[in-house]
Design a protein around this motif. Structure first.
Motif, PDB file in Angstrom:
ATOM      1  N   PHE A  84       3.980 -15.618  31.984  1.00 44.57           N
ATOM      2  CA  PHE A  84       4.237 -14.628  33.031  1.00 44.57           C
ATOM      3  C   PHE A  84       4.366 -13.237  32.430  1.00 44.57           C
ATOM      4  N   THR A  85       4.048 -12.275  33.248  1.00 46.52           N
ATOM      5  CA  THR A  85       4.154 -10.894  32.778  1.00 46.52           C
ATOM      6  C   THR A  85       5.594 -10.490  32.502  1.00 46.52           C
ATOM      7  N   LYS A  86       6.543 -11.184  33.130  1.00 46.55           N
ATOM      8  CA  LYS A  86       7.954 -10.857  32.875  1.00 46.55           C
ATOM      9  C   LYS A  86       8.295 -11.058  31.399  1.00 46.55           C
ATOM     10  N   GLY A  87       7.873 -12.197  30.852  1.00 47.07           N
ATOM     11  CA  GLY A  87       8.150 -12.469  29.446  1.00 47.07           C
ATOM     12  C   GLY A  87       7.465 -11.481  28.534  1.00 47.07           C
ATOM     13  N   ILE A  88       6.222 -11.130  28.911  1.00 45.53           N
ATOM     14  CA  ILE A  88       5.479 -10.146  28.119  1.00 45.53           C
ATOM     15  C   ILE A  88       6.156  -8.789  28.192  1.00 45.53           C
ATOM     16  N   ARG A  89       6.610  -8.428  29.412  1.00 39.51           N
ATOM     17  CA  ARG A  89       7.277  -7.148  29.612  1.00 39.51           C
ATOM     18  C   ARG A  89       8.576  -7.089  28.806  1.00 39.51           C
ATOM     19  N   GLU A  90       9.327  -8.163  28.811  1.00 38.65           N
ATOM     20  CA  GLU A  90      10.581  -8.200  28.047  1.00 38.65           C
ATOM     21  C   GLU A  90      10.323  -8.054  26.553  1.00 38.65           C
ATOM     22  N   ALA A  91       9.254  -8.679  26.071  1.00 37.15           N
ATOM     23  CA  ALA A  91       8.911  -8.576  24.647  1.00 37.15           C
ATOM     24  C   ALA A  91       8.551  -7.131  24.292  1.00 37.15           C
ATOM     25  N   MET A  92       7.774  -6.504  25.178  1.00 38.95           N
ATOM     26  CA  MET A  92       7.390  -5.106  24.937  1.00 38.95           C
ATOM     27  C   MET A  92       8.610  -4.195  24.948  1.00 38.95           C
ATOM     28  N   ASN A  93       9.494  -4.396  25.921  1.00 36.48           N
ATOM     29  CA  ASN A  93      10.709  -3.575  26.006  1.00 36.48           C
ATOM     30  C   ASN A  93      11.582  -3.728  24.756  1.00 36.48           C
ATOM     31  N   THR A  94      11.660  -4.975  24.268  1.00 32.33           N
ATOM     32  CA  THR A  94      12.423  -5.237  23.042  1.00 32.33           C
ATOM     33  C   THR A  94      11.821  -4.489  21.862  1.00 32.33           C
ATOM     34  N   PHE A  95      10.499  -4.491  21.800  1.00 32.50           N
ATOM     35  CA  PHE A  95       9.800  -3.813  20.706  1.00 32.50           C
ATOM     36  C   PHE A  95      10.118  -2.320  20.695  1.00 32.50           C
ATOM     37  N   PHE A  96       9.974  -1.696  21.863  1.00 37.80           N
ATOM     38  CA  PHE A  96      10.242  -0.253  21.937  1.00 37.80           C
ATOM     39  C   PHE A  96      11.711   0.056  21.638  1.00 37.80           C
ATOM     40  N   LYS A  97      12.597  -0.800  22.119  1.00 40.73           N
ATOM     41  CA  LYS A  97      14.028  -0.591  21.887  1.00 40.73           C
ATOM     42  C   LYS A  97      14.356  -0.677  20.394  1.00 40.73           C
ATOM     43  N   ASP A  98      13.791  -1.679  19.719  1.00 34.94           N
ATOM     44  CA  ASP A  98      14.068  -1.861  18.291  1.00 34.94           C
ATOM     45  C   ASP A  98      13.515  -0.708  17.466  1.00 34.94           C
ATOM     46  N   ILE A  99      12.273  -0.274  17.791  1.00 35.34           N
ATOM     47  CA  ILE A  99      11.654   0.809  17.032  1.00 35.34           C
ATOM     48  C   ILE A  99      12.453   2.105  17.207  1.00 35.34           C
TER      49      ILE A  99
END
Length: 276
Positions: A84-99
């Motif tokens: 689902f796009t939700k899981g993909i969206r959460e992964a992307m948000n995590t990436f930006f947050k960590d960077i």
């Protein structure tokens, strides 16, 4: 700094003309005391180098390439597992947050290193007369702006409501690869800039310490020679006066070059204004 040291030695030696052995011995004791005091300062400098190394290692951890690439692999794996796009969206948000978080922590670390070096420059200036150079500033703002721009593009095009859509998921994954490549490039630039900055703030201190140590050694050897032979006094004064003359010529050449560069810069600036 060299010119100042040579002139100080000249003043000392010229004052010794016609003086008796007691005065020369007093001068030698004074230089020995200065040398011993500076050697204690060198111990603090070595301690500073150790702390500086620890602090820079910490800074590099926040901007570490291996850690970043591991993060990219982890986010890519999360996205591959999600349907689902939700899981993909959460992964992307995590990436930006960590960077963004790592760049923010790097900013704090840069400021801590800068303050530490400024304090050390001030201390050596007060205790040993070394030049109190201003620490070169460094900003991580341009790296943060680039990441913010990428995150904004993602939010505008992909971060929408949750749907089961393999096509949209595929586009998001492709966009992530583009983002990851760009972030790696930003980190590479940041690491190179950090390398240059760290060298720029430490190099003047190292150069001044070596130069001051050398001048103290020369002063001590000079007075020792004078202590053994009075004729050496005039020889050493002549030698220092020759060194002073060479330095003054070098400074004049540097000033002339600087004037020429300033004139060229003004000429280019005026030409740009005319062309505009």
């Amino acid at each position: 700094g060299r010119l100042s040291s040579v002139r100080e030695q000249l003043d000392e030696l010229k004052n010794l003309r016609g003086k008796n052995q007691d005065v020369i011995e007093h001068m030698m004791s004074k230089v020995k005391a200065d040398k011993e005091n500076f050697e204690k300062g060198l111990q603090r400098f070595q301690a500073l180098r150790s702390v500086f190394s620890t602090q820079t290692n910490k800074l590099y951890r926040y901007l570490g390439m291996e850690a970043l690439k591991a993060e990219v692999r982890d986010i890519r794996s999360q996205m591959e597992k999600s349907r689902f796009t939700k899981g993909i969206r959460e992964a992307m948000n995590t990436f930006f947050k960590d960077i963004s978080g790592n760049i923010g922590r790097a900013t704090e670390q840069v400021e801590e290193i800068k303050l530490m070096m400024e304090a050390m420059y001030k201390k050596f200036s007060e205790e040993h007369g070394l030049n109190s150079a201003s620490t070169t500033p460094f900003s991580t703002l341009k790296y943060q702006k680039e990441v913010t721009k990428l995150e904004k593009a993602y939010n505008e095009h992909f971060n929408t409501m949750m749907v089961y859509a393999s096509e949209r998921a595929g586009l998001t994954k492709k966009f992530f690869e583009t983002v990851a490549t760009r972030v790696v490039q930003v980190y590479e630039i940041a690491n190179r800039d950090v390398d240059n900055w760290l060298k720029a703030i430490m190099a003047p201190m190292e150069t001044q310490v070596r130069e001051h140590q050398l001048q103290l050694r020369r002063r001590l050897e000079s007075i020792k020679r004078i202590h053994k032979a009075t004729d050496t006094l005039e020889d050493r004064i002549a030698e220092l006066e020759h060194m002073e003359g060479n330095m003054l010529r070098q400074l004049k050449e540097i000033q002339d070059l600087n004037a020429e560069m300033q004139e060229a810069l003004i000429h280019d600036a005026n030409r740009d204004v005319v062309e505009a």
